[in-house]
Structures are given as structure tokens and as C-alpha cells.
Design a protein around this motif. Structure first.
Motif, PDB file in Angstrom:
ATOM      1  N   ASP A 143       0.855  -1.186   0.000  1.00  0.00           N
ATOM      2  CA  ASP A 143       0.000   0.000   0.000  1.00  0.00           C
ATOM      3  C   ASP A 143       0.898   1.245   0.000  1.00  0.00           C
ATOM      4  OD1 ASP A 143      -2.541  -1.397   0.242  1.00  0.00           O
ATOM      5  OD2 ASP A 143      -1.872  -1.919   2.257  1.00  0.00           O
ATOM      6  N   PRO A 144       0.390   2.381  -0.482  1.00  0.00           N
ATOM      7  CA  PRO A 144       1.219   3.590  -0.575  1.00  0.00           C
ATOM      8  C   PRO A 144       1.371   4.287   0.781  1.00  0.00           C
ATOM      9  CG  PRO A 144      -0.984   4.081  -1.356  1.00  0.00           C
ATOM     10  CD  PRO A 144      -0.956   2.600  -1.075  1.00  0.00           C
ATOM     11  N   ILE A 145       2.097   3.643   1.668  1.00  0.00           N
ATOM     12  CA  ILE A 145       2.319   4.168   3.017  1.00  0.00           C
ATOM     13  C   ILE A 145       3.818   4.425   3.164  1.00  0.00           C
ATOM     14  CG2 ILE A 145       2.088   3.736   5.484  1.00  0.00           C
ATOM     15  CD1 ILE A 145      -0.190   1.775   4.776  1.00  0.00           C
ATOM     16  N   ALA A 146       4.197   5.676   3.144  1.00  0.00           N
ATOM     17  CA  ALA A 146       5.610   6.034   3.125  1.00  0.00           C
ATOM     18  C   ALA A 146       6.372   5.404   4.286  1.00  0.00           C
ATOM     19  CB  ALA A 146       5.754   7.559   3.151  1.00  0.00           C
ATOM     20  N   GLU A 147       5.743   5.334   5.451  1.00  0.00           N
ATOM     21  CA  GLU A 147       6.424   4.837   6.648  1.00  0.00           C
ATOM     22  C   GLU A 147       6.759   3.351   6.566  1.00  0.00           C
ATOM     23  OE1 GLU A 147       4.266   8.480   7.269  1.00  0.00           O
ATOM     24  OE2 GLU A 147       3.567   6.511   6.567  1.00  0.00           O
ATOM     25  N   GLN A 148       6.161   2.620   5.617  1.00  0.00           N
ATOM     26  CA  GLN A 148       6.405   1.181   5.491  1.00  0.00           C
ATOM     27  C   GLN A 148       7.592   0.855   4.580  1.00  0.00           C
ATOM     28  OE1 GLN A 148       3.855  -1.821   6.513  1.00  0.00           O
ATOM     29  NE2 GLN A 148       4.330  -0.344   8.125  1.00  0.00           N
ATOM     30  N   LEU A 162       3.635  -0.575  -5.826  1.00  0.00           N
ATOM     31  CA  LEU A 162       2.590   0.193  -5.168  1.00  0.00           C
ATOM     32  C   LEU A 162       1.224  -0.212  -5.729  1.00  0.00           C
ATOM     33  CD1 LEU A 162       4.270   3.719  -5.113  1.00  0.00           C
ATOM     34  CD2 LEU A 162       4.248   1.992  -3.299  1.00  0.00           C
ATOM     35  N   TYR A 163       0.319  -0.576  -4.822  1.00  0.00           N
ATOM     36  CA  TYR A 163      -1.028  -1.004  -5.172  1.00  0.00           C
ATOM     37  C   TYR A 163      -1.864   0.219  -5.532  1.00  0.00           C
ATOM     38  CZ  TYR A 163      -5.830  -2.495  -4.039  1.00  0.00           C
ATOM     39  OH  TYR A 163      -7.181  -2.731  -4.040  1.00  0.00           O
ATOM     40  N   THR A 164      -2.249   0.327  -6.798  1.00  0.00           N
ATOM     41  CA  THR A 164      -2.776   1.585  -7.311  1.00  0.00           C
ATOM     42  C   THR A 164      -4.294   1.658  -7.434  1.00  0.00           C
ATOM     43  OG1 THR A 164      -2.255   0.746  -9.538  1.00  0.00           O
ATOM     44  CG2 THR A 164      -0.685   2.281  -8.527  1.00  0.00           C
ATOM     45  N   GLU A 165      -5.036   0.681  -6.949  1.00  0.00           N
ATOM     46  CA  GLU A 165      -6.493   0.754  -7.046  1.00  0.00           C
ATOM     47  C   GLU A 165      -7.077   1.992  -6.362  1.00  0.00           C
ATOM     48  OE1 GLU A 165     -10.644   0.464  -6.249  1.00  0.00           O
ATOM     49  OE2 GLU A 165      -9.078   0.340  -4.706  1.00  0.00           O
ATOM     50  N   PRO A 166      -6.593   2.407  -5.175  1.00  0.00           N
ATOM     51  CA  PRO A 166      -7.149   3.631  -4.582  1.00  0.00           C
ATOM     52  C   PRO A 166      -6.967   4.863  -5.470  1.00  0.00           C
ATOM     53  CG  PRO A 166      -6.018   2.352  -2.912  1.00  0.00           C
ATOM     54  CD  PRO A 166      -5.691   1.710  -4.224  1.00  0.00           C
ATOM     55  N   TYR A 167      -5.837   4.943  -6.151  1.00  0.00           N
ATOM     56  CA  TYR A 167      -5.636   6.044  -7.091  1.00  0.00           C
ATOM     57  C   TYR A 167      -6.615   5.953  -8.251  1.00  0.00           C
ATOM     58  CZ  TYR A 167      -3.684   8.301 -11.237  1.00  0.00           C
ATOM     59  OH  TYR A 167      -3.532   9.028 -12.389  1.00  0.00           O
ATOM     60  N   ALA A 168      -6.763   4.753  -8.820  1.00  0.00           N
ATOM     61  CA  ALA A 168      -7.676   4.586  -9.953  1.00  0.00           C
ATOM     62  C   ALA A 168      -9.107   4.917  -9.553  1.00  0.00           C
ATOM     63  CB  ALA A 168      -7.588   3.157 -10.485  1.00  0.00           C
ATOM     64  N   ALA A 187       6.563   6.659  -2.996  1.00  0.00           N
ATOM     65  CA  ALA A 187       7.644   6.361  -3.935  1.00  0.00           C
ATOM     66  C   ALA A 187       8.932   7.052  -3.516  1.00  0.00           C
ATOM     67  CB  ALA A 187       7.245   6.793  -5.343  1.00  0.00           C
ATOM     68  N   GLN A 188       8.829   8.296  -3.076  1.00  0.00           N
ATOM     69  CA  GLN A 188      10.023   9.007  -2.636  1.00  0.00           C
ATOM     70  C   GLN A 188      10.647   8.321  -1.432  1.00  0.00           C
ATOM     71  OE1 GLN A 188      11.353  11.769  -4.401  1.00  0.00           O
ATOM     72  NE2 GLN A 188      13.042  10.954  -3.175  1.00  0.00           N
ATOM     73  N   VAL A 212       2.435   8.481 -13.966  1.00  0.00           N
ATOM     74  CA  VAL A 212       3.859   8.473 -14.335  1.00  0.00           C
ATOM     75  C   VAL A 212       4.467   9.856 -14.119  1.00  0.00           C
ATOM     76  CG1 VAL A 212       5.473   8.177 -16.253  1.00  0.00           C
ATOM     77  CG2 VAL A 212       3.600   6.552 -15.948  1.00  0.00           C
ATOM     78  N   ALA A 213       3.720  10.888 -14.457  1.00  0.00           N
ATOM     79  CA  ALA A 213       4.229  12.252 -14.318  1.00  0.00           C
ATOM     80  C   ALA A 213       4.492  12.617 -12.865  1.00  0.00           C
ATOM     81  CB  ALA A 213       3.247  13.244 -14.933  1.00  0.00           C
ATOM     82  N   ARG A 214       3.682  12.114 -11.961  1.00  0.00           N
ATOM     83  CA  ARG A 214       3.746  12.564 -10.573  1.00  0.00           C
ATOM     84  C   ARG A 214       4.598  11.683  -9.675  1.00  0.00           C
ATOM     85  NH1 ARG A 214       0.273  15.748  -7.533  1.00  0.00           N
ATOM     86  NH2 ARG A 214       1.365  16.225  -5.589  1.00  0.00           N
ATOM     87  N   VAL A 215       4.694  10.406  -9.974  1.00  0.00           N
ATOM     88  CA  VAL A 215       5.344   9.454  -9.063  1.00  0.00           C
ATOM     89  C   VAL A 215       6.807   9.277  -9.469  1.00  0.00           C
ATOM     90  CG1 VAL A 215       5.308   7.099  -8.167  1.00  0.00           C
ATOM     91  CG2 VAL A 215       3.161   8.302  -8.602  1.00  0.00           C
ATOM     92  N   PRO A 216       7.744   9.640  -8.624  1.00  0.00           N
ATOM     93  CA  PRO A 216       9.159   9.607  -9.016  1.00  0.00           C
ATOM     94  C   PRO A 216       9.727   8.190  -9.083  1.00  0.00           C
ATOM     95  CG  PRO A 216       8.950  10.213  -6.701  1.00  0.00           C
ATOM     96  CD  PRO A 216       7.551  10.164  -7.247  1.00  0.00           C
ATOM     97  N   GLY A 217      10.705   8.024  -9.974  1.00  0.00           N
ATOM     98  CA  GLY A 217      11.473   6.785 -10.016  1.00  0.00           C
ATOM     99  C   GLY A 217      10.710   5.555 -10.420  1.00  0.00           C
ATOM    100  N   LEU A 218       9.665   5.699 -11.200  1.00  0.00           N
ATOM    101  CA  LEU A 218       8.795   4.573 -11.530  1.00  0.00           C
ATOM    102  C   LEU A 218       9.487   3.667 -12.551  1.00  0.00           C
ATOM    103  CD1 LEU A 218       5.962   3.555 -10.783  1.00  0.00           C
ATOM    104  CD2 LEU A 218       5.075   4.876 -12.714  1.00  0.00           C
ATOM    105  N   ALA A 219       9.920   2.502 -12.088  1.00  0.00           N
ATOM    106  CA  ALA A 219      10.680   1.600 -12.951  1.00  0.00           C
ATOM    107  C   ALA A 219       9.789   0.779 -13.866  1.00  0.00           C
ATOM    108  CB  ALA A 219      11.537   0.659 -12.096  1.00  0.00           C
ATOM    109  N   GLU A 220       8.597   0.401 -13.374  1.00  0.00           N
ATOM    110  CA  GLU A 220       7.749  -0.515 -14.137  1.00  0.00           C
ATOM    111  C   GLU A 220       6.297  -0.346 -13.734  1.00  0.00           C
ATOM    112  OE1 GLU A 220       8.779  -4.899 -14.331  1.00  0.00           O
ATOM    113  OE2 GLU A 220       6.925  -4.999 -13.147  1.00  0.00           O
TER     114      GLU A 220
END
Length: 255
Positions: A143-148, A162-168, A187-188, A212-220
Motif C-alpha cells: 500500500d502507498p504508506i511512506a512509513e512502510q 505500489l497497489y494503485t487501485e485507490p488512485y484509480a 515512492a520518494q 507516471v508524471a507525478r510518481v518519481p522513479g517509476l521503474a515498471e
């Protein structure tokens, strides 16, 4: 065309091709043919998630896709699944470029949450070590939890997906920006911890470029359901090209 950021790879998830095939006993549509057409069109990888009940991708598919990918140097085979179910046997015998650990129950409809730390640390650590000893990169579905993120690195993972369903689900709503900020922060944090960053689940041609524009370092990015739905109308090659244009647009918008 050049841009200042590494290109985000497109890995096509073929589970839904197998799901359609499994409704009859004719062997069509062919999963390996779908993979071949996607690779020919420029996809950088193929993803499968073989579940224990064989509801879509089956063990034979995984074997055949592994053989196919060996003829495509530079392209990647990503096998997803719960490492406490059937995943590890595939990893030991086939040694794909990447194993994505997903905390699914055996009968789960679809992936809907990531690993949690410290709860999952001890059972994951030896399984990750086993993969890495075989030369297989490990990505943890999170999940997109920076602290994890630091904890994911501490157990030995190479990347997180990163599990992206909440974003979608938030796309085109007032929550879209809130969700994008969450993913950018996660991601940072992953990058700062020394992890690579993947993403997937419900990404599509509408929401991919902004992500893609907003999330840094996206490899795949790993995309399946929407990709296969689009391919039914557009064909595999055109769909690969369309998603790659979304990725390119996102990278340009990031510049």
C-alpha cells in the motif's frame, strides 16, 4: 526522443487472456501468442499471477511463457503470487527476472492490499533471501504508506509494487490529487530507502500518464485487466503502443 528520466517499463499481465481461454477447451485465445505479440510490439515484460486454483494462468502457461521469454533477451518475466502458496516452486525452477510477492488468500477474487510491517517481516525475510540467492529480484506488493518503505527494504526486498487501485478509484474526483500525493510520497520514501518502485492495479489509458508524471522513479507498471479490455478492441500491438505513449507523455509532463 530523449528525456531526462529513465523510461518506465510496461509489463503486460496476461491473466485475463487465460481466463477467457479457460471458458472452453479449445486452447484459444493463446496466452503465449498474446505474449509474443506484445513483445513484438515493444512491451518490456510479461507478468502472470498463477493462483493455486488455476482459475486463469495455469502451471503449463508459466512454463511456456518462461521458455518464450528466454528467446527475448532484455525482456523480463515477472511472476506474482503469495510465496506461502504456489509461487516459490515456479521461482526455484524457472528463475524469472522478478518475483512479486502478493499477500493474497487462496480464494481471493483479486489483489486488494499490500504487506504490513512489522507483522509480515519474519515470514518474508527467508523467502526473499531464497529468491535473491537464485538471482531473482523481489518486489513486494505494498500500500502507498511512506512509513512502510524502509521496513520493506530491511527484509531484503529490491523493489516495491505500489497497489494503485485507490488512485484509480479516485481518478477524476476531488480525491485524485490527494491520492497522487500519497503515491508520490510513498515512492520518494522507497527511493530514499534504496528500493526500486513498480506500480500496478487498475491503471489504464486514462489515468496512467498522470501517475507516471507525478510518481518519481517509476521503474515498471504492470497492467492487465484494462490492457486486455483495450486489446479486444484495438489489438495487442496497438494497445502496447497506446500504453507506451501514455508512459512517454507522463515522462514528458514530469520534465
Amino acid at each position: 526522443m530523449t528525456h531526462p528520466h529513465p523510461r518506465t517499463a510496461l509489463s503486460v499481465n496476461l491473466n485475463k487472456v487465460a481466463l477467457v481461454r479457460n471458458t472452453r477447451h479449445l486452447g484459444i485465445p493463446s496466452v503465449t501468442r498474446a505474449a509474443q505479440l506484445c513483445l513484438q510490439a515493444g512491451a518490456q515484460g510479461i507478468t502472470v499471477h498463477p493462483r493455486p486454483d488455476g482459475r486463469h494462468i495455469r502451471a503449463q502457461d508459466v512454463q511456456e511463457l518462461a521458455a518464450l521469454l528466454r528467446a527475448w533477451p532484455g525482456r523480463e518475466f515477472n511472476i506474482e503470487g503469495n510465496p506461502t502458496h504456489n509461487l516459490m516452486e515456479f521461482i526455484r525452477t524457472l528463475r524469472p527476472q522478478q518475483a512479486t510477492f502478493v499477500p493474497d488468500d487462496e480464494g481471493q477474487f483479486t489483489s486488494d492490499h499490500g504487506w504490513s510491517f512489522p507483522q509480515d517481516a519474519e515470514r518474508l525475510r527467508p523467502l526473499i533471501a531464497q529468491c535473491r540467492s537464485l538471482g531473482v529480484r523481489v518486489s513486494l506488493f505494498m500500500d502507498p504508506i511512506a512509513e512502510q518503505m524502509a521496513a520493506a527494504h530491511a527484509v531484503g526486498a529490491d523493489r516495491v509494487e505500489l497497489y494503485t487501485e485507490p488512485y484509480a478509484a479516485a481518478w477524476a474526483t476531488e480525491q485524485q490529487e490527494v491520492q497522487l500525493a500519497r503515491y508520490a510520497s510513498a515512492a520518494q520514501a522507497a527511493l530514499a530507502a534504496g528500493l526500486g518502485v513498480n506500480a500496478g492495479h487498475d491503471l489504464n489509458q486514462h489515468n496512467l500518464a498522470a501517475f507516471v508524471a507525478r510518481v518519481p522513479g517509476l521503474a515498471e507498471v504492470s497492467i492487465g485487466h484494462a490492457f486486455v479490455a483495450d486489446a479486444l478492441e484495438q489489438g495487442y500491438a496497438a494497445t502496447v503502443q497506446a500504453y507506451q505513449r501514455c508512459i512517454e507523455q507522463g515522462l514528458l509532463d514530469r520534465s
